[in-house]
Scaffold this motif. Structure first.
Motif, PDB file in Angstrom:
ATOM      1  N   UNK A  11       0.830  -1.203   0.000  1.00 23.78           N
ATOM      2  CA  UNK A  11       0.000   0.000   0.000  1.00 23.78           C
ATOM      3  C   UNK A  11       0.865   1.254   0.000  1.00 23.78           C
ATOM      4  N   UNK A  12       1.957   1.236   0.771  1.00 21.91           N
ATOM      5  CA  UNK A  12       2.871   2.376   0.792  1.00 21.91           C
ATOM      6  C   UNK A  12       3.538   2.569  -0.568  1.00 21.91           C
ATOM      7  N   UNK A  13       3.887   1.462  -1.234  1.00 21.15           N
ATOM      8  CA  UNK A  13       4.489   1.556  -2.563  1.00 21.15           C
ATOM      9  C   UNK A  13       3.514   2.156  -3.576  1.00 21.15           C
ATOM     10  N   UNK A  14       2.271   1.740  -3.500  1.00 20.22           N
ATOM     11  CA  UNK A  14       1.252   2.275  -4.407  1.00 20.22           C
ATOM     12  C   UNK A  14       1.079   3.772  -4.184  1.00 20.22           C
ATOM     13  N   UNK A  15       1.046   4.183  -2.944  1.00 18.04           N
ATOM     14  CA  UNK A  15       0.918   5.606  -2.635  1.00 18.04           C
ATOM     15  C   UNK A  15       2.174   6.376  -3.043  1.00 18.04           C
ATOM     16  N   UNK A  16       3.332   5.709  -2.936  1.00 12.26           N
ATOM     17  CA  UNK A  16       4.597   6.329  -3.340  1.00 12.26           C
ATOM     18  C   UNK A  16       4.565   6.699  -4.823  1.00 12.26           C
ATOM     19  N   UNK A  17       4.076   5.786  -5.646  1.00 14.93           N
ATOM     20  CA  UNK A  17       3.986   6.053  -7.081  1.00 14.93           C
ATOM     21  C   UNK A  17       3.034   7.215  -7.355  1.00 14.93           C
ATOM     22  N   UNK A  18       1.883   7.191  -6.730  1.00 13.18           N
ATOM     23  CA  UNK A  18       0.876   8.230  -6.967  1.00 13.18           C
ATOM     24  C   UNK A  18       1.398   9.613  -6.566  1.00 13.18           C
ATOM     25  N   UNK A  19       2.021   9.698  -5.393  1.00 12.74           N
ATOM     26  CA  UNK A  19       2.509  10.992  -4.913  1.00 12.74           C
ATOM     27  C   UNK A  19       3.600  11.551  -5.811  1.00 12.74           C
ATOM     28  N   UNK A  20       4.510  10.698  -6.268  1.00 11.92           N
ATOM     29  CA  UNK A  20       5.587  11.185  -7.128  1.00 11.92           C
ATOM     30  C   UNK A  20       5.070  11.580  -8.505  1.00 11.92           C
ATOM     31  N   UNK A  21       4.118  10.828  -9.042  1.00 10.87           N
ATOM     32  CA  UNK A  21       3.531  11.217 -10.327  1.00 10.87           C
ATOM     33  C   UNK A  21       2.863  12.586 -10.227  1.00 10.87           C
ATOM     34  N   UNK A  22       2.151  12.801  -9.136  1.00 10.30           N
ATOM     35  CA  UNK A  22       1.532  14.104  -8.921  1.00 10.30           C
ATOM     36  C   UNK A  22       2.586  15.202  -8.813  1.00 10.30           C
ATOM     37  N   UNK A  23       3.695  14.906  -8.133  1.00  5.40           N
ATOM     38  CA  UNK A  23       4.740  15.905  -7.946  1.00  5.40           C
ATOM     39  C   UNK A  23       5.377  16.294  -9.277  1.00  5.40           C
ATOM     40  N   UNK A  24       5.682  15.306 -10.125  1.00  4.09           N
ATOM     41  CA  UNK A  24       6.266  15.614 -11.429  1.00  4.09           C
ATOM     42  C   UNK A  24       5.282  16.398 -12.300  1.00  4.09           C
ATOM     43  N   UNK A  25       4.018  16.046 -12.219  1.00  2.12           N
ATOM     44  CA  UNK A  25       3.012  16.773 -12.990  1.00  2.12           C
ATOM     45  C   UNK A  25       2.910  18.227 -12.532  1.00  2.12           C
ATOM     46  N   UNK A  26       2.897  18.434 -11.207  1.00  2.00           N
ATOM     47  CA  UNK A  26       2.776  19.794 -10.672  1.00  2.00           C
ATOM     48  C   UNK A  26       3.994  20.646 -11.013  1.00  2.00           C
ATOM     49  N   UNK A  27       5.184  20.051 -10.884  1.00  2.00           N
ATOM     50  CA  UNK A  27       6.389  20.859 -11.107  1.00  2.00           C
ATOM     51  C   UNK A  27       6.539  21.219 -12.576  1.00  2.00           C
ATOM     52  N   UNK A  53       6.701  22.372 -22.280  1.00  2.00           N
ATOM     53  CA  UNK A  53       7.583  21.218 -22.099  1.00  2.00           C
ATOM     54  C   UNK A  53       6.928  20.112 -21.286  1.00  2.00           C
ATOM     55  N   UNK A  54       5.882  20.437 -20.565  1.00  2.00           N
ATOM     56  CA  UNK A  54       5.282  19.436 -19.674  1.00  2.00           C
ATOM     57  C   UNK A  54       4.688  18.267 -20.452  1.00  2.00           C
ATOM     58  N   UNK A  55       4.128  18.547 -21.613  1.00  2.00           N
ATOM     59  CA  UNK A  55       3.501  17.474 -22.387  1.00  2.00           C
ATOM     60  C   UNK A  55       4.524  16.403 -22.757  1.00  2.00           C
ATOM     61  N   UNK A  56       5.707  16.839 -23.203  1.00  2.00           N
ATOM     62  CA  UNK A  56       6.754  15.882 -23.598  1.00  2.00           C
ATOM     63  C   UNK A  56       7.274  15.107 -22.395  1.00  2.00           C
ATOM     64  N   UNK A  57       7.545  15.830 -21.321  1.00  2.00           N
ATOM     65  CA  UNK A  57       8.146  15.164 -20.156  1.00  2.00           C
ATOM     66  C   UNK A  57       7.148  14.227 -19.470  1.00  2.00           C
ATOM     67  N   UNK A  58       5.923  14.666 -19.318  1.00  2.00           N
ATOM     68  CA  UNK A  58       4.927  13.826 -18.649  1.00  2.00           C
ATOM     69  C   UNK A  58       4.536  12.634 -19.504  1.00  2.00           C
TER      70      UNK A  58
END
Length: 734
Positions: free
Chosen positions: A246-262, A274-279
């Motif tokens: 469960x922690x691993x699943x949440x880890x993936x979700x939180x980091x994906x959100x962080x990369x999207x936000x940044x 540039x976000x479209x290419x990187x994401x």
């Protein structure tokens, strides 16, 4: 709440360094924003003399609009798309030195195409750091998934063994157990039991003594006790494994959100796309495409429900789901009520003593020699609980995972308000008893019931003791049971496996020596003393009582010595031998100081001062260097440690100085401060004991902070549960 704070609050504390460093990337974007604003303010000034010349960005936009409506072919449109590209992301294969030259790992590298523009170097630095963070996240996630897959295979073998053991023990005449495997059913084989041994437990003193003479692994006897113990261990292993997934699943979700936000923040600041290419690269990477964790979660839940919940999905999911505690308004309400009542009772006691001159003359001496030690016991307890409440507050504030470190069951750990509720509830009970004692003593109508007046402290102790061992589900039963289990482990040391809660509790008792002596005084005063006449001379003048007083003071330190011996024998850790010597030196200091207070003499004074000085130096060094992990010369924070949780380094130096000063409180014994005319001896003893409790409260925070940072360094976020079965051969694919 801003995303940065929300992201930080949702991270797993022990995996903090494995998450994307959102705050640092945001600071780089803020620097880029400063440069962008500087360009915007400087551009109009440069173009004042030639306002007819269009700005370069405007020219690009006009060309883009012209091409968009010019009816050009698709190939030209594709060439236009390439001209507008900001970044190019590619995969780079690198050898994994940790796993051998034959294995390669995939890293992602971004090329920034506008580095020649003003401020382009900083944007290139941003993408280099972004790649570093993304590769860090990917590699960490891959390593944890690999660990999870291996653990799943091990649990699968353990589960097959448990199923076979159930059949063997229960021996049903017409029972068929099937397992779904590779689209067909197979019978649970009992042959697995021929190559299995059960891991011996050390959960009881009897099993510990037995294991001294036998091996750690013993043959199966196929009895219900073995089945019950094995099932309990395996169930706990499934729970911890599910928590890890469960922690691993949440880890993936939180980091994906962080990369999207940044990336969206980058586009907004730079007016690029540039976000479209990187994401798109993030979506196509292992972080998003891997489904091992999701599949493992489904299999674990299905297996757990089937084998541990008799197919009851609702009950199984309620057990597996994390339990979150909600702040209850009644806790805050009653906390305020008890605190207000405590303040009012303290004021009433002070007024009662002052107006009636209760502590003057002979009555003062009798009261301080008898009643004061009886009630000061609760004062020490309340002070220790206040310090623990402060510890819990700051552990929570700085995200020290004390619940995981202590091993509390999920959702049962007490928050600081709940600890304060118990603290002030106890203080109201004690203060009410003190006030009632004073009123009953001065009231002429109750003089004939003086025996009952003197029994009031004993009744208070009885009530508190009964509440502590109450079997009913009131007053945080799980926490009371946890405390009693740890206390029993301390009493039976070294017959139990020593865990952190056990030696942590024993350390608390080393700072409550005066409380234990007050318990001894209770036993003597009400057992052999003349409590009806408020006369404690039978106890205070008895040589046997004085000898027992020395033994009582030694008990907590001796428990720690035994725990160190047990840990030394199990882990072969040489530092435990030094830790045991530290407590032996403290025992020598406590014994010599106590003998000096009873017999006096210059020789005894020198011996007491010498042993206490050695013990103080030894213990202070151990506190600061070993338990707190400080005084590291070559660390990133000079004379502290590389990683710190508190925002100010000065707090650590203040804590070090306070620890040294408070450890010198024993000097009042050899310097004869207890004979000061302005303060009664028992009052001074209580003050010194309170200072030691305060020192222990400070020690508790930094000790657990160091333990938490050790867990962070090892990325240890879930408990490792010992599995019930071991196998004679290495091939476990049975």
């Amino acid at each position: 709440m801003k995303f940065g704070k929300e992201f930080a609050s949702q991270t797993v504390p022990e995996w903090l360094e494995a998450y994307m460093n959102y705050e640092y990337l945001k600071t780089l974007l803020e620097e880029i924003l400063v440069i962008r604003r500087r360009q915007q303010t400087s551009t109009p000034e440069n173009n004042n003399n030639n306002s007819r010349v269009p700005q370069r960005p405007s020219f690009k936009r006009k060309v883009s609009l012209f091409r968009a409506f010019s009816g050009l072919t698709n190939s030209t449109a594709s060439r236009r798309h390439k001209e507008d590209e900001v970044i190019i992301v590619s995969e780079v294969k690198q050898r994994d030195e940790e796993h051998g030259a034959s294995e390669c790992q995939t890293n992602y590298q971004t090329v920034f195409l506008r580095s020649s523009e003003e401020g382009g170097d900083l944007e290139s630095q941003f993408f280099r750091r972004l790649d570093h963070e993304f590769n860090k996240v990917i590699n960490f996630y891959k390593s944890k998934v690999d660990e999870a897959v291996k653990e799943a295979k091990e649990l699968n073998v353990q589960m097959d063994t448990l199923v076979a053991l159930r059949i063997k023990v229960n021996n049903p005449s017409m029972e068929v157990i099937s397992e779904q495997h590779q689209d067909h059913n197979k019978m649970a084989s009992l042959d697995v039991l021929n190559r299995v041994k059960i891991n011996a437990t050390t959960e009881t003193p009897r099993s510990t003594v037995r294991n001294v003479f036998n091996s750690l692994n013993v043959d199966l006897n196929y009895n219900k006790n073995e089945l019950k113990n094995a099932q309990g261990k395996l169930k706990q292993a499934f729970l911890e494994f599910h928590e890890k997934l469960r922690l691993l699943k949440n880890y993936v979700f939180q980091n994906q959100m962080a990369f999207s936000k940044i990336m969206k923040k980058y586009d907004k600041i730079t007016s690029r796309n540039a976000s479209e290419t990187y994401l798109e690269m993030v979506d196509e990477s292992y972080l998003n495409q891997s489904d091992e964790v999701a599949k493992l979660i489904e299999r674990v839940e299905a297996s757990f429900i089937k084998h541990f919940c008799n197919g009851d999905r609702q009950r199984g999911m309620n057990t597996l789901r994390p339990k979150y505690k909600r702040e209850k308004h009644r806790v805050t309400f009653f906390l305020g009520c008890f605190f207000g009542c405590s303040v009012a009772l303290v004021a009433a006691i002070i007024v009662s003593i002052h107006t009636r001159d209760l502590l003057e003359g002979e009555g003062k001496t009798k009261y301080m020699n008898t009643i004061f030690p009886l009630y000061s016991l609760f004062g020490f307890l309340v002070l220790h609980m206040l310090m623990y409440a402060g510890n819990v507050y700051f552990w929570t504030r700085y995200r020290v995972n004390y619940s995981f470190i202590f091993g509390f069951k999920q959702g049962t750990d007490l928050r600081f308000k709940q600890v304060l509720l118990l603290t002030f509830g106890l203080s109201v009970l004690v203060l009410a008893a003190i006030l009632a004692n004073l009123e009953m003593e001065m009231d002429p109508e109750t003089q004939s019931y003086k025996t009952y007046t003197e029994l009031l402290p004993l009744g208070l102790v009885t009530v508190v003791f009964l509440l502590a061992i109450c079997p009913f589900n009131i007053l945080y039963r799980s926490n009371r049971f946890f405390f009693l289990v740890c206390l029993w482990h301390c009493i039976c040391a070294p017959l139990y496996l020593v865990t952190l809660p056990d030696f942590f509790l024993a350390d608390q008792f080393t700072s409550q020596v005066q409380l234990l002596r007050n318990v001894e005084f209770y036993a003597c005063y009400y057992g052999w003393g003349d409590f009806k006449a408020r006369d404690a001379s039978t106890c205070n003048d008895s040589n046997v009582y004085k000898i027992i007083s020395i033994l009582v003071a030694v008990i907590p330190y001796w428990i720690r010595v035994l725990q160190c011996i047990r840990r030394l024998c199990e882990g072969r850790d040489s530092t435990q031998a030094m830790n045991g010597l530290k407590y032996l030196s403290t025992i020598a200091a406590v014994v010599t100081r106590t003998i000096y207070t009873q017999r006096r003499g210059t020789t005894m004074k020198i011996i007491a001062a010498s042993t206490s000085g050695v013990a103080t130096i030894f213990s202070t060094y151990w506190d600061i260097v070993m338990d707190w992990g400080l005084l590291c010369r070559n660390s990133e924070n000079p004379w502290l440690r590389d990683k710190l949780i508190l925002p100010s380094r000065s707090i650590y130096f203040i804590a070090i100085v306070l620890n040294v000063i408070l450890r010198l409180a024993w000097m009042q014994t050899v310097l004869d401060f207890h004979e000061a005319p302005f303060l009664h001896r028992n009052a001074l003893i209580a003050i010194v004991a309170s200072l030691e409790i305060i020192r222990r409260g400070i020690w508790n925070f930094f000790r657990l902070e160091n333990e938490h940072l050790n867990n962070v360094g090892k990325f240890r976020a879930v408990k490792s549960v010992p599995l019930p079965f071991s196998y004679e051969d290495e091939d476990k694919d049975l």
